[in-house]
Write a protein that holds these residues in place. Sequence first.
Motif, PDB file in Angstrom:
ATOM      1  N   LEU B 394       0.819  -1.374   0.041  1.00 16.36           N
ATOM      2  CA  LEU B 394      -0.124   0.041  -0.021  1.00 16.36           C
ATOM      3  C   LEU B 394       0.644   1.285   0.114  1.00 16.36           C
ATOM      4  O   LEU B 394       0.589   2.282  -0.499  1.00 16.36           O
ATOM      5  N   SER B 395       1.954   1.218   0.665  1.00 19.96           N
ATOM      6  CA  SER B 395       2.812   2.464   0.776  1.00 19.96           C
ATOM      7  C   SER B 395       3.367   2.732  -0.525  1.00 19.96           C
ATOM      8  O   SER B 395       3.644   4.187  -0.573  1.00 19.96           O
ATOM      9  N   LYS B 396       3.748   1.920  -1.168  1.00 22.99           N
ATOM     10  CA  LYS B 396       4.330   2.499  -2.436  1.00 22.99           C
ATOM     11  C   LYS B 396       3.743   1.553  -3.694  1.00 22.99           C
ATOM     12  O   LYS B 396       4.083   0.555  -4.128  1.00 22.99           O
ATOM     13  N   ASP B 397       2.608   2.360  -4.053  1.00 20.64           N
ATOM     14  CA  ASP B 397       2.152   1.652  -5.195  1.00 20.64           C
ATOM     15  C   ASP B 397       2.523   2.051  -6.634  1.00 20.64           C
ATOM     16  O   ASP B 397       3.901   2.372  -6.841  1.00 20.64           O
ATOM     17  N   PHE B 398       1.753   2.225  -7.732  1.00 19.80           N
ATOM     18  CA  PHE B 398       2.125   2.410  -8.993  1.00 19.80           C
ATOM     19  C   PHE B 398       2.552   3.898  -9.171  1.00 19.80           C
ATOM     20  O   PHE B 398       3.621   4.220  -9.992  1.00 19.80           O
ATOM     21  N   LEU B 399       2.105   4.997  -8.595  1.00 14.73           N
ATOM     22  CA  LEU B 399       2.345   6.366  -8.677  1.00 14.73           C
ATOM     23  C   LEU B 399       3.225   6.597  -7.688  1.00 14.73           C
ATOM     24  O   LEU B 399       2.924   6.901  -6.358  1.00 14.73           O
ATOM     25  N   PRO B 400       4.600   7.335  -7.917  1.00 12.93           N
ATOM     26  CA  PRO B 400       5.518   7.643  -6.711  1.00 12.93           C
ATOM     27  C   PRO B 400       4.557   9.007  -6.239  1.00 12.93           C
ATOM     28  O   PRO B 400       5.089   9.330  -5.016  1.00 12.93           O
ATOM     29  N   SER B 401       3.949   9.829  -6.789  1.00 11.17           N
ATOM     30  CA  SER B 401       3.355  10.879  -5.962  1.00 11.17           C
ATOM     31  C   SER B 401       2.405  10.355  -5.107  1.00 11.17           C
ATOM     32  O   SER B 401       1.905  11.303  -4.284  1.00 11.17           O
ATOM     33  N   ALA B 405       4.139   7.059   3.803  1.00 11.14           N
ATOM     34  CA  ALA B 405       4.791   6.051   4.841  1.00 11.14           C
ATOM     35  C   ALA B 405       3.622   5.794   5.760  1.00 11.14           C
ATOM     36  O   ALA B 405       2.590   6.504   6.005  1.00 11.14           O
ATOM     37  N   TYR B 406       3.553   4.700   6.358  1.00 10.38           N
ATOM     38  CA  TYR B 406       2.658   4.283   7.639  1.00 10.38           C
ATOM     39  C   TYR B 406       3.713   3.995   9.031  1.00 10.38           C
ATOM     40  O   TYR B 406       4.358   3.592   9.070  1.00 10.38           O
ATOM     41  N   HIS B 407       2.535   4.863   9.824  1.00 11.13           N
ATOM     42  CA  HIS B 407       3.164   4.658  11.187  1.00 11.13           C
ATOM     43  C   HIS B 407       1.911   4.588  12.071  1.00 11.13           C
ATOM     44  O   HIS B 407       1.231   5.564  12.157  1.00 11.13           O
ATOM     45  N   PRO B 408       1.909   3.486  12.746  1.00 11.32           N
ATOM     46  CA  PRO B 408       0.938   3.369  13.615  1.00 11.32           C
ATOM     47  C   PRO B 408       0.882   4.199  14.757  1.00 11.32           C
ATOM     48  O   PRO B 408       1.941   4.568  15.342  1.00 11.32           O
ATOM     49  N   THR B 409      -0.452   4.424  15.350  1.00 14.33           N
ATOM     50  CA  THR B 409      -0.186   5.438  16.463  1.00 14.33           C
ATOM     51  C   THR B 409      -0.624   4.930  17.754  1.00 14.33           C
ATOM     52  O   THR B 409      -0.645   3.418  17.592  1.00 14.33           O
ATOM     53  N   ILE B 410      -0.707   5.588  18.963  1.00 12.52           N
ATOM     54  CA  ILE B 410      -0.759   4.812  20.208  1.00 12.52           C
ATOM     55  C   ILE B 410      -2.215   4.230  20.164  1.00 12.52           C
ATOM     56  O   ILE B 410      -2.393   3.180  20.696  1.00 12.52           O
ATOM     57  N   TYR B 411      -3.030   4.774  19.490  1.00 11.15           N
ATOM     58  CA  TYR B 411      -4.364   3.966  19.410  1.00 11.15           C
ATOM     59  C   TYR B 411      -4.445   2.745  18.754  1.00 11.15           C
ATOM     60  O   TYR B 411      -5.059   1.840  19.285  1.00 11.15           O
ATOM     61  N   ASP B 412      -3.522   2.642  17.680  1.00  7.22           N
ATOM     62  CA  ASP B 412      -3.490   1.181  17.120  1.00  7.22           C
ATOM     63  C   ASP B 412      -3.134   0.312  17.860  1.00  7.22           C
ATOM     64  O   ASP B 412      -3.285  -0.752  18.081  1.00  7.22           O
TER      65      ASP B 412
END
Lengths: 182, 460
Positions: B394-401, B405-412
């Motif tokens: 999910l973080s790097k799919d077809f379009l670089p634009s 990045a993914y960072h879980p939060t404290i709630y996760d």
Amino acid sequence: MESTNIIGIYDDPDVVVAAAKKLRENNVRIKNVFTPFPIHELWEVLGLKTRLPVMTFLYGFTGLVVIYAFLYWTSVVNYPLKFGGKPLNTLSFVIIMFVGTIFVAVLFTLITFFVRQKIGPGKEVTMIDPRTTDDKFAIVIEKSPDLTDEDIRKITMILKETGAVEISEKARPDNYIEEEND
Amino acid sequence: MYKAEVRGELIHGNKSYKQITREILTPFEAERPPKWWYVGIFLGVAMLITGLWSMYALVTTGIGIWGLNNNVAWGWDIINFVWWIGIGHAGTAFSIFLLILRQRWRASINRAAEAMTVFAVLCAGLFPMLHMGRVWDAFFILPYPNTRGPIWVNFNSPLFWDVVAISTYLMASGTFWYMGMIPDFASIRERTTSKLKRKIYSILSFGWVGTARGWLRFETAALLLGGLTAPLVVSVHSIVSMDFATSVMPGWHTTIFPPYFVVGAIFSGFGMVLTLMIIVRKVFKYEDFVTQGHLDAIARILTFISLIMGTAYLTELFIAWYGGTEYEMFTFMKNRITGDYTFAFWAMITCNAIIPQLFWFKKIRKNLAIVFIMSIIINIGMWFERYVIVVTSLSKDFLPSTWAAYHPTIYDKAFFIGTLGIFLLGLLFFFRFIPMMAISELKGISKETSIKKDEDHGKH
């Protein structure tokens, strides 16, 4: 409810199977056998059969048909909504039909089991011998009026010969499970 | 026919039936639970409160408080969902596959494995429910006649298949679990001296008395339920994998996904069973019932499944190259093997494909401390596998634009801890109020599968 039972208590599964066999050979009508765990040989000796698998098949088949009918009705008849260029009546229904069939079959098999076995939450029972849920096996023979004293003596003899550790006669408890083996 | 002389005893100590009942029920009949039980309950409640706090914040604020963004729309929620469902596969895999294959050694493990399944599936179900955002509208997913058209749910969507599959799975494994307990509840009913307990277990035992015909129906029903649920083990995780595989994301859009997920699920489930059984056996002194042989068998199965996992990882990499799609190639080579998520990828490979290979050595299989650690490593590895699958694609799919990045939060994190708490509490209650092994089944196998030391050895 006058009649009482002759109860032979055994403490080994193989012995109880042999005893049941011997009783059957002598044309004694065994009313019931209580065991703490399933003994396959015993079912053969007593000639027990169950039609549960047939019922499960019927439930599953009915479930399959009903689920397909529902999917067809919702997707083709009631609200035909085209999307993704897929046909309305699609092959991917297979998945819901597959899982749904299992759902229906499992649920109704269980219900049938409880209904046929006449058990359910809150049912109070008095066991003929509480030890049969632990380590004892009980053969129960009904002392019906047409049995002569001679017959009863013979039955007691057989029970003793086949290795019963205890033989007793007991009135049937009020809510004793009625079950016929023939 | 089981030959105890060849394959080893399943129950040590030539126990009488009475002894089996008594020994299995020892922790159950103890006046009060041991101290650690209360510590565990305290810990579990603390974790549960953490989770409830997170859920409360989620429901009152919205799923924006999670670390998700436009691109990575699935994060820890789906990772943990798949992870829990995977663990939940153990019970059925164990009790049902082994039941159908007539593997007698399941008797001392199935009850605990099924308990685990039920609690794990409950935990899993929370994630997609709360991910809906408006959890009070969760019933919209059910196909019922409504005033919105009536427009029906999308019967071609893997997300709906999930709902059907998981609710069926929960129902089937829950009822199967309960049915197996009925004869044991009857044993407790007849054994207990406490009036209250007798009342409670009388209700729970459904009035079971154990007649010959009753047992015949019971066994037939168990076999039928097992036969019906076995395909479910395969289908549930296949369906979960289709959540991913039917999309066009690089790294997800592959045909290997269903078998890969199913095997992974059974892998993590067996890992968790191993963890649990080592604890149960040690703490409740069930060494005679869960023998070295049982644990050895699980370890061997894990070795085999680990090889399949390794093969699946390699196949994915090979197909990424052989398929000639540059996006696939990028995802696997630049975003998994190398790149931002290297750690997760190599953690997955190490934990799932390499470390379990140590089980080839008998010395290691015999050392329960190592086996215990490895069983935990396997579940960590399986968590990383889901992380790699979800986040890298999910973080790097077809379009670089659109990369993000993914960072879980404290709630996760708090939510995840909450589900761990639910699982822990569930198991602790299971330890206390339910016989941990299927007593009647153990009695059924005990005679045939132990080596008699007296003279009637070899008679049967």
